[in-house]
Design a protein around this motif. Structure first.
Motif, PDB file in Angstrom:
ATOM      1  N   ILE A  11       0.837  -1.205   0.000  1.00  0.00           N
ATOM      2  CA  ILE A  11       0.000   0.000   0.000  1.00  0.00           C
ATOM      3  C   ILE A  11       0.869   1.250   0.000  1.00  0.00           C
ATOM      4  O   ILE A  11       0.636   2.192  -0.763  1.00  0.00           O
ATOM      5  CB  ILE A  11      -0.963  -0.011   1.214  1.00  0.00           C
ATOM      6  CG1 ILE A  11      -2.027  -1.087   1.028  1.00  0.00           C
ATOM      7  CG2 ILE A  11      -1.607   1.352   1.410  1.00  0.00           C
ATOM      8  CD1 ILE A  11      -2.838  -1.364   2.285  1.00  0.00           C
TER       9      ILE A  11
ATOM     10  N   LYS B 293       0.445   2.124  -3.878  1.00  0.00           N
ATOM     11  CA  LYS B 293      -0.915   2.656  -3.975  1.00  0.00           C
ATOM     12  C   LYS B 293      -0.875   4.176  -3.829  1.00  0.00           C
ATOM     13  O   LYS B 293      -0.271   4.700  -2.895  1.00  0.00           O
ATOM     14  CB  LYS B 293      -1.789   2.024  -2.890  1.00  0.00           C
ATOM     15  CG  LYS B 293      -3.241   2.020  -3.225  1.00  0.00           C
ATOM     16  CD  LYS B 293      -4.009   1.101  -2.305  1.00  0.00           C
ATOM     17  CE  LYS B 293      -5.419   0.924  -2.791  1.00  0.00           C
ATOM     18  NZ  LYS B 293      -6.189   0.062  -1.924  1.00  0.00           N
TER      19      LYS B 293
ATOM     20  N   ARG C 255      -6.202   5.258  -1.637  1.00  0.00           N
ATOM     21  CA  ARG C 255      -6.358   4.643  -0.314  1.00  0.00           C
ATOM     22  C   ARG C 255      -7.701   5.009   0.286  1.00  0.00           C
ATOM     23  O   ARG C 255      -8.209   6.100   0.089  1.00  0.00           O
ATOM     24  CB  ARG C 255      -5.258   5.101   0.639  1.00  0.00           C
ATOM     25  CG  ARG C 255      -3.948   4.518   0.343  1.00  0.00           C
ATOM     26  CD  ARG C 255      -2.966   4.849   1.454  1.00  0.00           C
ATOM     27  NE  ARG C 255      -1.635   4.920   0.878  1.00  0.00           N
ATOM     28  CZ  ARG C 255      -0.675   5.680   1.300  1.00  0.00           C
ATOM     29  NH1 ARG C 255      -0.862   6.459   2.343  1.00  0.00           N
ATOM     30  NH2 ARG C 255       0.494   5.672   0.718  1.00  0.00           N
TER      31      ARG C 255
END
Length: 165
Positions: A84, A88, A93
């Protein structure tokens, strides 16, 4: 037996404290072991008045299973959080607050659940309702908060209920 209970009011805690001390020492030695054992005896003895009743752990195989599941979840969550953070985008998120209704009533079980959630990367337990019926958890990325709630209840709470209640 009564004298033994007075000297070792919480034998499991004595063993745990001794092991933790030995893990913290850079160079294990007999002196370190003896000091760890000393701490393992003195700390439970001094804190005994604040432990009016010890929690009864009912299902030892379930404790081992719970421990292994938590270790596995911590490893998987580390990889997930790394992904993440590295790959990302911030706008992709979905951080969320998740309210988890608790069936647990034992303070010790609720404490273990909150600690487990906090030890797992990407989640942190933030608040417990005044009656102890809801736990508020913040998740780094939870597009579906209901799924997070259901997973915590199925993986952790159900097992803790079998262990403590």
């Amino acid at each position: 037996m009564n004298l033994l209970r007075r000297v070792f009011p919480h034998p499991h805690l004595t063993i745990l404290l001794t092991i933790v001390w030995m893990l913290m020492v850079n160079t294990p030695s007999l002196n370190s072991l003896l000091f760890g054992l000393f701490l393992g005896i003195v700390i439970p003895f001094i804190t005994q008045p604040w432990w009016p009743s010890r929690p009864r752990l009912r299902n030892w195989p379930m404790i081992v299973e719970y421990f292994l599941i938590v270790l596995w979840d911590i490893v998987v969550a580390n990889v997930t959080v790394a992904y993440i953070i590295l790959f990302k985008r911030d706008d992709a998120r979905k951080p969320n607050w998740v309210a988890i209704p608790l069936e647990l009533r034992s303070p010790e079980a609720i404490t273990v659940l909150a600690g487990t959630i906090t030890m797992t990367p990407g989640t942190v337990s933030c608040d417990l309702s005044a009656q102890g019926h809801n736990l508020l958890v913040h998740c780094l990325d939870a597009p579906y908060p209901e799924a997070v709630r259901d997973q915590i209840k199925a993986r952790y709470e159900r097992r803790l209920k079998e262990i403590f209640e």
